[in-house]
Scaffold this active site. Structure first.
Site, mmCIF file in Angstrom:
data_model
loop_
_atom_site.group_PDB
_atom_site.id
_atom_site.type_symbol
_atom_site.label_atom_id
_atom_site.label_comp_id
_atom_site.label_asym_id
_atom_site.label_seq_id
_atom_site.Cartn_x
_atom_site.Cartn_y
_atom_site.Cartn_z
ATOM 1 N N ARG A 2 0.768 -1.176 0.142
ATOM 2 C CA ARG A 2 -0.096 -0.119 -0.158
ATOM 3 C C ARG A 2 0.925 1.101 -0.018
ATOM 4 O O ARG A 2 2.106 1.313 0.058
ATOM 5 C CB ARG A 2 -1.134 0.053 0.963
ATOM 6 C CG ARG A 2 -0.914 -0.432 2.558
ATOM 7 C CD ARG A 2 0.407 0.110 3.255
ATOM 8 N NE ARG A 2 0.084 1.612 3.607
ATOM 9 C CZ ARG A 2 1.297 2.627 3.461
ATOM 10 N NH1 ARG A 2 2.281 2.149 3.762
ATOM 11 N NH2 ARG A 2 0.904 3.930 3.638
ATOM 12 N N GLN A 8 -2.096 2.756 9.968
ATOM 13 C CA GLN A 8 -0.767 2.751 9.171
ATOM 14 C C GLN A 8 0.136 3.536 10.050
ATOM 15 O O GLN A 8 1.370 2.942 9.814
ATOM 16 C CB GLN A 8 -0.991 3.448 8.057
ATOM 17 C CG GLN A 8 -1.671 2.714 6.725
ATOM 18 C CD GLN A 8 -3.255 2.590 6.707
ATOM 19 O OE1 GLN A 8 -3.755 3.177 7.751
ATOM 20 N NE2 GLN A 8 -3.949 2.755 5.740
ATOM 21 N N ARG A 37 -7.594 -0.111 -6.676
ATOM 22 C CA ARG A 37 -7.937 0.943 -5.875
ATOM 23 C C ARG A 37 -8.312 2.157 -6.439
ATOM 24 O O ARG A 37 -7.138 2.313 -7.543
ATOM 25 C CB ARG A 37 -6.641 1.033 -4.867
ATOM 26 C CG ARG A 37 -6.542 -0.118 -3.907
ATOM 27 C CD ARG A 37 -5.643 -0.048 -2.742
ATOM 28 N NE ARG A 37 -6.089 0.836 -1.853
ATOM 29 C CZ ARG A 37 -5.548 1.461 -0.885
ATOM 30 N NH1 ARG A 37 -4.298 1.374 -0.554
ATOM 31 N NH2 ARG A 37 -6.091 2.107 0.006
ATOM 32 N N ALA A 49 0.908 5.231 -2.110
ATOM 33 C CA ALA A 49 0.680 5.527 -3.595
ATOM 34 C C ALA A 49 1.823 4.869 -4.580
ATOM 35 O O ALA A 49 1.594 4.366 -5.520
ATOM 36 C CB ALA A 49 0.184 6.987 -3.810
ATOM 37 N N ASP A 78 -2.012 10.847 -2.282
ATOM 38 C CA ASP A 78 -2.165 9.768 -3.156
ATOM 39 C C ASP A 78 -2.653 10.381 -4.564
ATOM 40 O O ASP A 78 -2.595 9.816 -5.556
ATOM 41 C CB ASP A 78 -3.453 9.039 -2.679
ATOM 42 C CG ASP A 78 -2.995 8.112 -1.432
ATOM 43 O OD1 ASP A 78 -2.933 8.654 -0.501
ATOM 44 O OD2 ASP A 78 -2.858 7.079 -1.701
ATOM 45 N N ASN A 138 -5.137 12.351 0.420
ATOM 46 C CA ASN A 138 -4.426 11.694 1.056
ATOM 47 C C ASN A 138 -5.264 10.908 2.319
ATOM 48 O O ASN A 138 -6.609 11.046 2.346
ATOM 49 C CB ASN A 138 -3.385 12.347 1.985
ATOM 50 C CG ASN A 138 -2.176 11.494 2.606
ATOM 51 O OD1 ASN A 138 -1.801 10.705 1.812
ATOM 52 N ND2 ASN A 138 -1.734 11.760 3.757
ATOM 53 N N LYS A 139 -4.530 10.023 3.002
ATOM 54 C CA LYS A 139 -5.131 9.159 4.119
ATOM 55 C C LYS A 139 -6.494 9.934 4.902
ATOM 56 O O LYS A 139 -6.040 11.041 5.247
ATOM 57 C CB LYS A 139 -4.314 8.605 5.166
ATOM 58 C CG LYS A 139 -4.982 7.616 6.077
ATOM 59 C CD LYS A 139 -5.597 6.737 5.622
ATOM 60 C CE LYS A 139 -5.143 5.628 4.390
ATOM 61 N NZ LYS A 139 -6.127 4.870 3.650
HETATM 62 O O1 MRU Z 1 -4.575 3.241 2.090
HETATM 63 P P1 MRU Z 1 -3.200 3.373 2.060
HETATM 64 O O2 MRU Z 1 -2.269 2.989 3.103
HETATM 65 O O3 MRU Z 1 -2.584 2.993 0.859
HETATM 66 O O4 MRU Z 1 -2.926 5.097 2.200
HETATM 67 C C1 MRU Z 1 -1.779 5.675 1.991
HETATM 68 C C2 MRU Z 1 -1.582 6.930 2.048
HETATM 69 O O5 MRU Z 1 -2.407 7.691 2.407
HETATM 70 C C3 MRU Z 1 -0.182 7.750 2.158
HETATM 71 O O6 MRU Z 1 -0.185 8.702 2.993
HETATM 72 C C4 MRU Z 1 0.063 8.061 0.787
HETATM 73 O O7 MRU Z 1 -0.157 7.094 -0.388
HETATM 74 C C5 MRU Z 1 1.329 8.548 0.304
HETATM 75 S S1 MRU Z 1 2.495 7.482 0.288
HETATM 76 C C6 MRU Z 1 4.038 8.038 -0.012
#
Ligand code: MRU
Length: 369
Positions: free
Chosen positions: A57, A214, A105, A59, A255, A265-266
């Site tokens: 996981r 995470q 995704r 991006a 993302d 983002n998350k």
């Molecule tokens: O659902 P995830 O764990 O894939 O979400 C990840 C994020 O939101 C990260 O902050 C984002 O991908 C940046 S990663 C360098």
């Protein structure tokens, strides 16, 4: 063909070609931090499932995994069909597998960017009358280049971002935007790694990042591996600690960054940004050009992944809410550009107004390929 650059430290996703054939390897992030398990995937469906179930996981990392998965899928089919595969059937196959990966995704644009790049590579090779062996070789090389470029981008973001960190700074991050989310040192965590290695004393507040944790499971784990001091907090503690003072800056990943500078983002990132704004704390987003989507004008149009509500009603398989209730689970939110102090890219730091700077970064990165 370019070699794998990610040979030390935390390895997230990589290609292996041994006596038992080709495989996409990854560290299973769904089991961290309790178990450190490496997977050797030999079928593209396993790679697609690993992306969906968050075994891999972040991006940039899912873009790299899909690119390797596409290269793997052709190798597997060639082996299965033992000389009977035609070039046009191979082309149809890689396009179908591109479709399979694009359905895993929806929010991180790196995934679509990597798939497009792989399909373009295949189409150009076929137009130029490549043999099947050439095609397989070229796809593997393109996937490795995507991984290597991400490694370099992380390094560059680390160097630019570290300039924003002073000795003694207390920082805050949300989710995981570190080595586990990329093919290198990470995006938001890279400046922290560079600052730490340069001898700056830093301390990182890590949000646990519900529902999938995470921050608690992954960011805390990888910062601990590097010996960076950290304090884990629940998401609801951010405002409290900002009000007490001491947090000097927030660093998060992305993302998707769109033309006007809005950032997906998350889930929870938006709340952190608003709180940072209220406390006049700089809020930095670190993202490589592969995360920038200039085709979308504003964050209102970013597709937001909706995940299984069970991730909200339970924690790691243990129910924490009454059975049968309704729960919402958007995996990402959008932070409007007005709350973002600067965007750190591999081609420099972009400040508002964002559109022109983001366009320059994307043009520059295309010219450097
Ligand atoms: O659902 P995830 O764990 O894939 O979400 C990840 C994020 O939101 C990260 O902050 C984002 O991908 C940046 S990663 C360098």
């Amino acid at each position: 063909m370019s070699d794998n650059k990610q040979t030390q430290g935390v390895r997230t996703v990589w290609w292996e070609d041994g006596a038992s054939g080709a495989a996409v390897c990854l560290l299973d992030q769904s089991l961290l931090p309790q178990e450190v398990v490496y997977l050797r995937l030999k079928h593209e469906q396993e790679v697609a499932d690993a992306i969906k179930t968050l075994k891999v996981r972040g991006a940039p990392a899912i873009g790299v995994a899909a690119a390797f998965g596409l290269a793997l899928s052709l190798r597997r089919l060639m082996q299965e069909q033992d000389g009977a595969l035609s070039l046009s059937a191979a082309q149809q196959h890689v396009h179908a597998i591109g479709e399979l990966f694009s359905k895993t995704r929806p929010t991180a644009v790196n995934l679509f960017w990597a798939i497009e790049r792989m399909l373009l590579c295949a189409d150009i090779a076929i137009d130029n009358h490549a043999t099947l062996q050439d095609l397989a070789h070229l796809l593997q090389g393109e996937a490795q280049s995507i991984a290597n470029e991400d490694f370099d981008a992380c390094m560059a973001m680390g160097n630019y971002g570290a300039e924003l960190i002073a000795d003694g700074d207390m920082l805050l991050t949300h989710c995981n935007a570190g080595a586990l989310a990329t093919a290198g040192w990470g995006t938001a965590l890279a400046p922290m790694y560079v600052a730490h290695k340069a001898g700056k004393r830093i301390h990182v507040f890590v949000d646990e990042t519900r529902p999938v944790l995470q921050g608690a499971r992954l960011t805390a784990w990888e910062l601990q591996q590097e010996g960076i001091p950290l304090t884990l907090i629940t998401d609801s503690m951010v405002g409290h600690f900002m009000r007490l003072g001491g947090i000097k800056a927030v660093f998060v990943g992305a993302d998707r960054v769109v033309a006007n500078g809005d950032v997906a983002n998350k889930i929870g990132t938006y709340s952190v940004a608003v709180l940072a704004h209220a406390h006049q704390i700089p809020f930095y987003v670190a993202a490589p050009s592969s995360t920038i989507d200039l085709d979308i004008s504003s964050g209102d149009y970013i597709p937001i992944e909706q995940r299984n509500p069970e991730e909200v009603t339970s924690v790691r398989g243990i129910a924490i809410a009454p059975t049968g209730i309704q729960a919402a689970n958007p995996a990402f939110d959008v932070t409007p550009h007005a709350y973002i102090t600067a965007i750190i890219t591999e081609r420099g730091i972009v400040r508002p107004p964002y559109e022109e700077g983001l366009r320059r970064v994307c043009t520059d990165s295309r010219n450097h390929k």
